[in-house]
Design a protein around this motif. Structure first.
Motif, mmCIF file in Angstrom:
data_model
loop_
_atom_site.group_PDB
_atom_site.id
_atom_site.type_symbol
_atom_site.label_atom_id
_atom_site.label_comp_id
_atom_site.label_asym_id
_atom_site.label_seq_id
_atom_site.Cartn_x
_atom_site.Cartn_y
_atom_site.Cartn_z
ATOM 1 N N GLY A 121 0.704 -1.316 0.102
ATOM 2 C CA GLY A 121 0.115 0.103 -0.082
ATOM 3 C C GLY A 121 0.889 1.485 -0.033
ATOM 4 N N ASN A 185 -3.215 4.160 1.320
ATOM 5 C CA ASN A 185 -3.209 3.096 0.639
ATOM 6 C C ASN A 185 -3.981 3.575 -0.814
ATOM 7 O OD1 ASN A 185 -2.249 1.458 2.176
ATOM 8 N ND2 ASN A 185 -3.891 0.817 3.319
ATOM 9 N N TRP A 188 -1.915 0.113 -4.586
ATOM 10 C CA TRP A 188 -1.259 -1.150 -4.102
ATOM 11 C C TRP A 188 -0.183 -1.561 -5.259
ATOM 12 C CZ3 TRP A 188 -2.528 -2.722 0.815
ATOM 13 C CH2 TRP A 188 -3.624 -2.467 1.325
#
Length: 222
Positions: A121, A185, A188
Motif C-alpha cells: 500500500g 493506500n 497497491w
C-alpha cells in the motif's frame, strides 16, 4: 445542460436529414458508384449518438473506418461534418485552458508518497492552499504513480494508473488543506516511488467549477 443536449440532438437530426436528402435527390441510380455512397448508415447513426454523448474518440474511430472502407460515400461526408465540429470544440477547449489563471485557484505545497507498506500500500500526501477568492466545496486531485526508473505503474488490484483523492470543504480563501492528513493506500504496488499530479477539479460553493489539466499543473507548484 438539458437545453444544450436538446440543441445538439437537433443539430444531429438536421445534419443527417440534409446529407441524406442529397443522396435521395441523386435519384434511383443503381450503379456501383451510387450504391457505395450509402454503405454504412448504421455507423453514421451511431456517430450521431456518440457525438451527443461526447464520445469524440469513437466518432474519430468511425471516421477512420468509413474513410478506409467507404471512401467518397455520403456517410463519409456526414461523419466529416462531425469531425469539423469536434475540431472546433477542441480548439475552444484549448483556448479555455490557456485562459485559466491557475495561480488564482490553488497553490500546491506538497505532493509526495509514502514508502510502500508490507502489503504494497502506497499513501499519498497532498497539501495545498486555496488562492482564489471563493470558498471551495470539493477538490479532486488526480495523480499517477511512478517507480524508481520513472515508469508509470498501475495499482495491482484495480489495474488503474490513476488515483483521485477527494477533499471536502468548506475551504475558505487563504486556507491550507491537507496538513497532517493523507490518502491511505491510494495505490497497491511495491515498486511505487513517487506520484505526478495529472488533474485538479475544483467545485466552489457558488456552483462554479474549474478543471486544471496536466499541461498546466506544473504551474501550481511555486
Amino acid at each position: 445542460m438539458q437545453k444544450r443536449y436538446i440543441l445538439m440532438i437537433g443539430l444531429c437530426v438536421v445534419m443527417m436529414a440534409s446529407i441524406y436528402s442529397c443522396a435521395k435527390n441523386d435519384g434511383e441510380d443503381t450503379s456501383e458508384t451510387s450504391k457505395n455512397k450509402f454503405e454504412a448508415p448504421h455507423i453514421s447513426e451511431q456517430v450521431s449518438m456518440d457525438f451527443v454523448l461526447g464520445n469524440y474518440d469513437k466518432v474519430k474511430e468511425a471516421a477512420e473506418e468509413i474513410h478506409r472502407d467507404y471512401p467518397g460515400s455520403y456517410d463519409e461526408t456526414y461523419v466529416q461534418e462531425y469531425i469539423k465540429l469536434i475540431e472546433n470544440r477542441e480548439k475552444e477547449a484549448e483556448k479555455a485552458i490557456a485562459d485559466i489563471d491557475v495561480k488564482n485557484c490553488v497553490q500546491m505545497l506538497k505532493l509526495k508518497t509514502g514508502e510502500p507498506n508490507s502489503a504494497g500500500g502506497v499513501d499519498l500526501f497532498i497539501e495545498c492552499k486555496n488562492t482564489s477568492d471563493k470558498t471551495i466545496k470539493y477538490a479532486y486531485f488526480t495523480c499517477d504513480l511512478y517507480n524508481a526508473v520513472d515508469d508509470r505503474v498501475e495499482d495491482t488490484i484495480s489495474h488503474s494508473y490513476s488515483f483521485t483523492g477527494k477533499v471536502t470543504g468548506p475551504i475558505e480563501p487563504g486556507q491550507i488543506i491537507g496538513k497532517g492528513e493523507y490518502f491511505q493506500n491510494a495505490w497497491w504496488n511495491n515498486s511505487g516511488k513517487y506520484a505526478k499530479l495529472t488533474q485538479i477539479k475544483i467545485e466552489y460553493m457558488d456552483g462554479t467549477e474549474i478543471e486544471i489539466p496536466q499541461s498546466r499543473t506544473a504551474e501550481l507548484f511555486y
